[in-house]
Design a protein around this motif. Structure first.
Motif, PDB file in Angstrom:
ATOM      1  N   ALA A  14       0.837  -1.202   0.000  1.00 31.28           N
ATOM      2  CA  ALA A  14       0.000   0.000   0.000  1.00 31.28           C
ATOM      3  C   ALA A  14       0.876   1.258   0.000  1.00 31.28           C
ATOM      4  N   ALA A  15       1.934   1.260   0.816  1.00 33.01           N
ATOM      5  CA  ALA A  15       2.852   2.408   0.863  1.00 33.01           C
ATOM      6  C   ALA A  15       3.537   2.607  -0.484  1.00 33.01           C
ATOM      7  N   LYS A  16       3.915   1.500  -1.136  1.00 31.16           N
ATOM      8  CA  LYS A  16       4.534   1.602  -2.463  1.00 31.16           C
ATOM      9  C   LYS A  16       3.555   2.198  -3.464  1.00 31.16           C
ATOM     10  N   GLY A  17       2.305   1.726  -3.411  1.00 30.36           N
ATOM     11  CA  GLY A  17       1.295   2.243  -4.326  1.00 30.36           C
ATOM     12  C   GLY A  17       1.091   3.741  -4.158  1.00 30.36           C
ATOM     13  N   LEU A  18       1.012   4.204  -2.916  1.00 26.43           N
ATOM     14  CA  LEU A  18       0.844   5.633  -2.649  1.00 26.43           C
ATOM     15  C   LEU A  18       2.074   6.431  -3.073  1.00 26.43           C
ATOM     16  N   ARG A  19       3.257   5.916  -2.728  1.00 28.63           N
ATOM     17  CA  ARG A  19       4.498   6.617  -3.087  1.00 28.63           C
ATOM     18  C   ARG A  19       4.640   6.736  -4.604  1.00 28.63           C
ATOM     19  N   ASP A  20       4.415   5.631  -5.312  1.00 30.74           N
ATOM     20  CA  ASP A  20       4.569   5.640  -6.769  1.00 30.74           C
ATOM     21  C   ASP A  20       3.545   6.563  -7.430  1.00 30.74           C
ATOM     22  N   PHE A  21       2.313   6.545  -6.912  1.00 32.13           N
ATOM     23  CA  PHE A  21       1.288   7.427  -7.475  1.00 32.13           C
ATOM     24  C   PHE A  21       1.652   8.889  -7.218  1.00 32.13           C
ATOM     25  N   ALA A  22       2.165   9.184  -6.019  1.00 28.49           N
ATOM     26  CA  ALA A  22       2.555  10.565  -5.687  1.00 28.49           C
ATOM     27  C   ALA A  22       3.713  11.042  -6.565  1.00 28.49           C
ATOM     28  N   LYS A  23       4.621  10.133  -6.943  1.00 26.15           N
ATOM     29  CA  LYS A  23       5.725  10.511  -7.840  1.00 26.15           C
ATOM     30  C   LYS A  23       5.182  10.916  -9.209  1.00 26.15           C
ATOM     31  N   ALA A  24       4.201  10.144  -9.684  1.00 27.93           N
ATOM     32  CA  ALA A  24       3.618  10.428 -11.005  1.00 27.93           C
ATOM     33  C   ALA A  24       2.608  11.575 -10.951  1.00 27.93           C
ATOM     34  N   ASN A  25       2.021  11.791  -9.768  1.00 28.67           N
ATOM     35  CA  ASN A  25       0.991  12.826  -9.593  1.00 28.67           C
ATOM     36  C   ASN A  25       1.325  13.659  -8.354  1.00 28.67           C
ATOM     37  N   PRO A  26       2.183  14.663  -8.498  1.00 31.16           N
ATOM     38  CA  PRO A  26       2.673  15.422  -7.339  1.00 31.16           C
ATOM     39  C   PRO A  26       1.589  16.117  -6.516  1.00 31.16           C
ATOM     40  N   HIS A  27       0.363  16.195  -7.043  1.00 26.32           N
ATOM     41  CA  HIS A  27      -0.712  16.815  -6.254  1.00 26.32           C
ATOM     42  C   HIS A  27      -1.112  15.933  -5.062  1.00 26.32           C
ATOM     43  N   LEU A  28      -0.797  14.642  -5.123  1.00 26.10           N
ATOM     44  CA  LEU A  28      -1.087  13.777  -3.971  1.00 26.10           C
ATOM     45  C   LEU A  28       0.022  13.979  -2.936  1.00 26.10           C
ATOM     46  N   VAL A  29      -0.368  14.399  -1.753  1.00 22.76           N
ATOM     47  CA  VAL A  29       0.602  14.647  -0.685  1.00 22.76           C
ATOM     48  C   VAL A  29       0.338  13.655   0.449  1.00 22.76           C
ATOM     49  N   ILE A  30       1.348  12.858   0.770  1.00 22.76           N
ATOM     50  CA  ILE A  30       1.243  11.929   1.907  1.00 22.76           C
ATOM     51  C   ILE A  30       1.601  12.723   3.151  1.00 22.76           C
ATOM     52  N   LYS A  31       0.667  12.786   4.092  1.00 23.23           N
ATOM     53  CA  LYS A  31       0.862  13.617   5.287  1.00 23.23           C
ATOM     54  C   LYS A  31       1.354  12.827   6.493  1.00 23.23           C
ATOM     55  N   GLY A  32       0.953  11.584   6.607  1.00 16.88           N
ATOM     56  CA  GLY A  32       1.344  10.771   7.760  1.00 16.88           C
ATOM     57  C   GLY A  32       0.462   9.541   7.830  1.00 16.88           C
ATOM     58  N   GLY A  33       0.682   8.755   8.853  1.00 17.66           N
ATOM     59  CA  GLY A  33      -0.103   7.530   8.970  1.00 17.66           C
ATOM     60  C   GLY A  33      -0.016   6.922  10.344  1.00 17.66           C
ATOM     61  N   VAL A  34      -0.649   5.788  10.452  1.00 14.96           N
ATOM     62  CA  VAL A  34      -0.623   5.008  11.685  1.00 14.96           C
ATOM     63  C   VAL A  34      -0.590   3.543  11.285  1.00 14.96           C
ATOM     64  N   MET A  35       0.260   2.776  11.982  1.00 10.40           N
ATOM     65  CA  MET A  35       0.330   1.338  11.726  1.00 10.40           C
ATOM     66  C   MET A  35       0.464   0.628  13.064  1.00 10.40           C
ATOM     67  N   GLU A  36      -0.495  -0.245  13.344  1.00 10.07           N
ATOM     68  CA  GLU A  36      -0.524  -1.004  14.593  1.00 10.07           C
ATOM     69  C   GLU A  36      -0.372  -0.080  15.802  1.00 10.07           C
ATOM     70  N   GLY A  37      -1.068   1.063  15.755  1.00 13.33           N
ATOM     71  CA  GLY A  37      -1.067   2.000  16.871  1.00 13.33           C
ATOM     72  C   GLY A  37       0.101   2.961  16.892  1.00 13.33           C
TER      73      GLY A  37
END
Length: 198
Positions: free
Chosen positions: A89-112
């Motif tokens: 999932a992280a790879k999918g988001l990162r790769d999409f953000a590289k191709a579409n710079p308007h997508l900004v990953i702000k942060g996340g949570v994993m297992e608390g």
């Protein structure tokens, strides 16, 4: 939106936080509907990408005990709720953000645990669970083969020794046994066949 609809939306988002292995907050300002649809399709199988209302998401996060997005729920927000492999999932988001710079990953949570945008990028650089499992299986097969070869040599040597002993016994006949001599001072009594010892 009615109060009942808001309560239902909060409950739904809260349940997604609780049932997901991870959640990644993004800002999608500037992305077209077609691009968001493409992103959803690329994440399919690992995550669902949901456009969310900030105020409802803040309340849902509080209900679910998620503090990772405190202060970040501003602007047009969407969350990738990860049900599959977080690395994929992280790879999918990162790769999409590289191709579409308007997508900004702000942060996340994993297992608390709260993840920064940088930590999500590092997560995307890891190998997926499937690759790690394949490598582990390969290593285990190699270890098993090594173990078998380590035991095979001594077992074949033992088999040769046993076979040599068997051949020797067959060639020489059964080994004769003798009765042990009586200890000093012990009487011995011979009993003739059909006779009585007196």
């Amino acid at each position: 939106m009615s109060r009942a609809d808001k309560a239902a939306a909060i409950a739904e988002i809260s349940e997604k936080f609780q049932s997901s292995t991870a959640a990644v907050l993004t800002e999608y300002r500037g992305l077209s509907v077609a691009q968001i649809t493409e992103l959803r399709r690329s994440l399919r199988g690992n995550a669902t990408y949901a456009v969310v209302k900030n105020t409802l998401t803040k309340r849902a996060a509080e209900d679910a005990g998620v503090t990772a997005f405190d202060g970040q729920l501003v602007g047009p927000s969407a969350i990738a709720f990860v049900e599959g492999d977080p690395v994929e999932a992280a790879k999918g988001l990162r790769d999409f953000a590289k191709a579409n710079p308007h997508l900004v990953i702000k942060g996340g949570v994993m297992e608390g645990k709260t993840l920064s945008a940088e930590e999500i990028t590092k997560l995307a650089d890891l190998e997926s669970r499937e690759v790690l499992l394949a490598k582990l299986a390969g290593a285990m097969n190699a270890s098993l083969s090594n173990a078998v070869s380590l035991f095979a040599a001594p077992l074949s040597q033992t088999a040769r020794v046993v076979e040599a002993l068997r051949a020797k016994v067959e060639a020489e006949g059964p080994v004769a046994t003798t009765d042990a001599p009586a200890a000093a001072g012990e009487e011995t009594t011979d009993v003739a066949e059909g006779g009585d010892a007196s």
